[in-house]
Design an enzyme around this catalytic site. Structure first.
Site, PDB file in Angstrom:
ATOM      1  N   ILE A   1       0.873  -1.181   0.000  1.00  0.00           N
ATOM      2  CA  ILE A   1       0.000   0.000   0.000  1.00  0.00           C
ATOM      3  C   ILE A   1       0.901   1.220   0.000  1.00  0.00           C
ATOM      4  O   ILE A   1       1.941   1.234   0.654  1.00  0.00           O
ATOM      5  CB  ILE A   1      -0.944   0.015   1.222  1.00  0.00           C
TER       6      ILE A   1
ATOM      7  N   VAL B   1       5.329  -1.013   2.342  1.00  0.00           N
ATOM      8  CA  VAL B   1       4.828   0.342   2.137  1.00  0.00           C
ATOM      9  C   VAL B   1       5.450   0.881   0.853  1.00  0.00           C
ATOM     10  O   VAL B   1       6.669   0.831   0.677  1.00  0.00           O
ATOM     11  CB  VAL B   1       5.168   1.252   3.331  1.00  0.00           C
ATOM     12  N   LYS B   2       4.598   1.376  -0.033  1.00  0.00           N
ATOM     13  CA  LYS B   2       5.087   1.875  -1.324  1.00  0.00           C
ATOM     14  C   LYS B   2       5.528   3.333  -1.181  1.00  0.00           C
ATOM     15  O   LYS B   2       4.755   4.188  -0.754  1.00  0.00           O
ATOM     16  CB  LYS B   2       4.000   1.754  -2.382  1.00  0.00           C
ATOM     17  N   VAL B   3       6.782   3.586  -1.556  1.00  0.00           N
ATOM     18  CA  VAL B   3       7.359   4.926  -1.517  1.00  0.00           C
ATOM     19  C   VAL B   3       7.889   5.243  -2.911  1.00  0.00           C
ATOM     20  O   VAL B   3       8.619   4.440  -3.496  1.00  0.00           O
ATOM     21  CB  VAL B   3       8.509   5.000  -0.488  1.00  0.00           C
TER      22      VAL B   3
END
Length: 940
Positions: free
Chosen positions: A107, A138-140
């Protein structure tokens, strides 16, 4: 084994780029794990938007969160956290079986902060903590700001999916950030064996962009067409193959081996955007060509179906590396820069993700509005032609720059970069006041217990106008005091109020933010003296509303006022209606203040920072008004209100005029001008219709105006207690207007000028006992005519009122407006003839008209008249008073002060080169009749 299952034999994991609650409820993950060896999943705002807007499985939860008063950001957070947790739990067997190699769900942090390191770190940590699953990624984004965030987050023990990677340079930076993050953990003695990360290189978008550039090259007759054509559809795969070579180099050698010895996993390359955009290419192109060890391919459902049906599972990622190098060198030779294209793709990708987030939050806002139904203000916009095109373009711009977020982040660069950030305390005032009702409830109980029959608010401008609206909208409630709002120095008005109240059972509310405003102070002195002479303790009849540390606070303490309520310094007067300046009078009137605030909070939530402009009522209204004024010349905001809401226009006048009218710019509010035929209006109008359900229906005249192309915006509420929603939406709107037209909406640089002029005259009067009124040009039937040299010249030597007004109104042109500024008692018998005059002007000149009473307007539209566009034509009207009133402790009477205020304003209007005359009436009633005749004659 089917084709998807065979990918694992070549070292590649198949992940699904899709997520929905229905898919989870139908055990979709478990089914694909069994049938296709599905090993992970990614999500993004676009995926959530499709699930939420097109299905109903989220509706019950959305309804629950709406009823709890949560905004669209909070609602999405709840929905997404649950889905991601459920998906992580479904993938947990894969995660355990592969020892943390696969089984991940991703996400992303908000795309709105892709260019900001610190917020990205904070949000990623918050998401990780809240979801609380070891198989979360976690998408960065792999932006310049993303690389240091990735380093910090890996060091903090958070699994990261680096998204929006296109170029190899950016990829190398994030791979090094991953390695550095692992090294930081080792230095702290923390485990790295459980850490996982992927670097997502977007594939098909590269070909789409490069192919377009190659098409442009093919238009050149001198280009090597066969060689250029041969590059189409090849660059993305070549770029990916070379990135894989970079991966092998980065994750080898002594530096990496030290980490690997401690159990570190490589940051695998993940191929994203693998559905083909060009239908001429095979639908499995970006799967077939990029199969290799230690990689992931995340596929949309249709691409997964295609590969299962007819894909080619074999190791291809390291085939023909020399050919890949040649493709890239030939591309450079053709004059197409891959680096430039990938840099642009990052920027475009951030924008696309932000647009997807806007669409997601917009879908939630729509569902929220439907759930609230009649509980939320509704807006209807009737707009066509060039005006609609201009508004649509500005709406896109405001979405792109994130107007709601800039507003809520107090970002002064959104306006002029002055001090706008210091004046936004009104944004969250509703929530704060809901937690601070104790003193207001105490006041209400005291008013009820003491049998107070009347309440008189002594104030000016923003300290009084909101209360005036509330008193007129709700009227006198049974068993509660009748509210009077006294915002005038006219002795007739003061005497009228005094004659209708009983001093012994009246509560006086003195309202002044600064505490030094002339009018409320002398009104306080007058009534405090009256109550004192009537006997008893005068202070117990008085309440103060003022900012901390003001002179009024000091006076209230010295004179033992019953209560002192404090204003909020970061809230300017015209934005203060939902603070104590509006709520204290509301409590004294017997209104259910908690209910008023609760209803208003629904609008505050609707205007929250994540509600996109087209689904954000306040921002949308502001874009409409600002764009119509700036781009279409429609700067006359004509307020058409239901009879029950007629007083709203007076409040809006100040909000619009004082906020926007400066530096030669501004919107001109037009209040209480009855609707006429279409031919009575020029093309400088926008009509703002404010409607209360149960009152009269929409006027037929509005429909006729829409037919003629005039913009009409309707704000509808179902209940009087929703008036706070109108207040809040309009406050947001005017803040947005300031940005659209390029001014600071929170200062009022020209209001002080008239105050200084009046103060100079009254100070001189206190010393000399004389007031310099100037010398009239002539007198006609008891009316003296005054003008400065410039305006006298325009009268062409006129010696009677008819001729003077004929020359004066001959100066009115298209897109002008004409204002009657009357320093006389505001009462029906005075309003009627002035209204008749304005309508004659409107109908015969097709211009907007205003009727304003002084000194009230000085703290309201006066800013616009002096600092706004020089399109006003002003007739200042003063008069002798049959019965004047003395001010305790001063030589000047109320009549003297009022005349000084009129002359002071007249002087400033002259200084600003405005078209202005002053008429002084010896007798108000007969003078207004003669003036009406002269206006009629002048316009023949």
């Amino acid at each position: 084994m089917n084709r998807l299952q065979q990918l694992e034999t070549f070292g590649q994991s198949a992940w699904l780029d899709n997520l929905s609650r229905k898919f989870l409820q139908d055990k979709g993950i478990q089914k694909l794990e069994a049938s296709d060896d599905l090993r992970g999943m990614t999500s993004n705002p676009s995926i959530f938007e499709k699930s939420i807007s097109k299905g109903s499985e989220y509706d019950d939860d959305i309804k629950k969160y709406v009823e709890q008063g949560e905004d669209v950001g909070e609602i999405f957070r709840h929905l997404s956290v649950k889905d991601i947790q459920d998906a992580a739990d479904a993938f947990r067997p894969v995660y355990d079986k592969t020892k943390g190699h696969d089984g991940f769900i991703s996400i992303e942090v908000s795309p709105y902060i892709a260019m900001d390191t610190a917020p990205t770190i904070a949000e990623a940590k918050s998401i990780w903590t809240e979801i609380n699953r070891p198989n979360l990624m976690v998408k960065v984004p792999g932006t310049e700001a993303g690389a240091p965030a990735i380093r910090e987050l890996i060091a903090s023990g958070i699994n990261i999916n680096v998204t929006l990677l296109f170029g190899r340079g950016a990829y190398k930076k994030v791979a090094l950030a991953y390695i550095e993050g692992l090294e930081a953990r080792v230095a702290k003695g923390e485990d790295i064996a459980r850490m996982a990360s992927v670097a997502s290189i977007f594939v098909s978008r590269i070909d789409t962009k490069i192919d377009k550039a190659l098409d442009e090259k093919l238009k050149d007759p001198n280009c090597d067409s066969p060689k250029v054509k041969a590059l189409q559809g090849k660059v993305a795969i070549a770029n990916a193959k070379m990135a894989y070579q970079d991966y092998k180099a980065l994750f080898s050698g002594p530096r990496w081996e030290k980490l690997a010895a401690k159990g570190a996993k490589t940051q695998r390359l993940l191929w994203a955007s693998t559905g083909t955009k060009n239908k001429a290419y095979p639908d499995t192109l970006y799967i077939d060509s990029l199969i290799g060890r230690d990689t992931v391919n995340t596929m949309p459902p249709e691409t997964m179906d295609a590969f299962r049906d007819h894909g080619t599972p074999k190791s291809t990622l390291e085939d023909d590396i020399d050919g890949a190098k040649k493709v890239l060198s030939d591309l450079e030779a053709a004059g197409v820069s891959l680096d430039k294209a990938t840099d642009e793709l990052v920027s475009e990708g951030v924008d696309l993700f932000a647009q997807a987030a806007d669409k997601l939050y917009g879908a939630l806002a729509d569902k929220r509005a439907k759930i609230l139904d009649g509980g939320l203000l509704r807006m209807k916009v009737e707009l066509s032609g060039p005006a609609k095109d201009a508004v649509d373009a500005e709406m896109k711009k405001q979405s792109h720059i994130g107007a709601p977020r800039k507003l809520w982040d107090h970002d002064k660069s959104y306006w002029t970069g002055a001090d706008e950030d210091k004046w936004l305390g009104w944004l969250d005032i509703v929530e704060r006041e809901l937690g601070n009702l104790l003193q207001l409830n105490k006041l209400a109980k005291q008013v009820e217990a003491e049998g107070i029959t009347h309440a008189v608010l002594l104030g000016m401008g923003g300290s009084s106008l909101g209360s005036d609206v509330l008193s007129e909208v709700f009227g006198q409630l049974s068993g509660w005091p009748k509210m009077y709002v006294l915002d005038s120095t006219d002795p007739g008005r003061i005497a009228t109020v005094e004659s209708e109240i009983t001093l012994a059972s009246t509560l006086f509310i003195v309202a002044s933010k600064s505490g030094s405003t002339l009018e409320p102070n002398i009104l306080k002195d007058y009534f405090f003296d009256r109550v004192s002479k009537a006997g008893g303790h005068a202070g117990k009849h008085f309440v103060a509303i003022t900012d901390p540390g003001s002179s009024l606070e000091k006076t209230a303490k010295q004179e033992d006022f019953a209560h002192i309520f404090y204003g909020d310094p970061p809230i300017g007067g015209r934005f203060s209606v939902l603070s104590n300046f509006g709520l204290v009078p509301a409590a004294a009137m017997g209104l259910d203040v908690k209910h008023l605030l609760t209803e208003t909070q629904k609008m505050a939530v609707s205007c929250s920072r994540l509600a996109p402009p087209d689904a954000n009522p306040g921002v949308k209204l502001g874009v409409l008004l600002g764009t119509l004024a700036r781009d279409c010349g429609r700067d006359k905001v004509t307020i058409v209100a239901s009879k029950a809401l007629s007083s709203v226009g007076t409040w809006m006048e100040q909000l619009i005029a004082e906020s926007t009218g400066k530096h030669g710019k501004g919107l001109i509010p037009i209040d209480r001008e009855p609707l006429g035929a279409p031919q009575s209006y020029g093309d400088d109008r926008v009509f703002l219709h404010i409607h209360l359900a149960g009152s009269e229906d929409r006027p037929d005249a509005l429909a006729a105006l829409v037919e003629k192309g005039h913009p009409v915006i309707t704000l509808s509420i179902e209940d009087s207690y929703q008036i706070g929603q109108v207040f809040y939406a309009c406050e947001v709107a005017i803040a947005i207007v300031g940005s659209v037209i390029g001014i600071n909406p929170f200062d009022q640089p020209d209001v002080e000028a008239a105050k200084v002029g009046a103060r100079t005259l009254t100070d001189k009067y206190e010393t000399t006992g004389k007031l310099d009124t100037g010398t009239p040009l002539f007198e006609d039937a008891g009316i003296a005519v005054y003008a400065d040299d410039a305006n006298r010249e325009a009268l062409k030597g006129a010696q009677d009122l008819n001729a003077a007004l004929r020359a004066f109104y001959g100066r009115v042109g298209a897109h002008d407006y004409a204002a009657f500024l009357a320093f006389i008692e505001q009462k029906p018998s005075h309003q009627a003839p002035l209204q008749a005059m304005r309508l004659k002007l409107r109908d015969r000149k097709a211009v907007a008209t205003c009727v304003e009473f002084g000194p009230h307007y000085l703290h309201s539209t006066g800013q616009d008249y002096k600092g706004g566009p020089n399109s006003g034509v002003f007739l200042v009207i003063t008069a002798d008073h049959k019965h004047d009133l003395a001010i305790p402790g001063r030589k000047a009477s109320f009549g003297t002060v009022q005349l000084a205020q009129a002359i002071g304003d007249f002087s400033v209007l002259n200084q600003r080169a405005r078209r202005v005359l002053r008429l002084h009436l010896k007798d108000t009633e007969s003078g207004l009749k003669r003036l009406g005749e002269a206006v009629d004659a002048a316009l023949q």
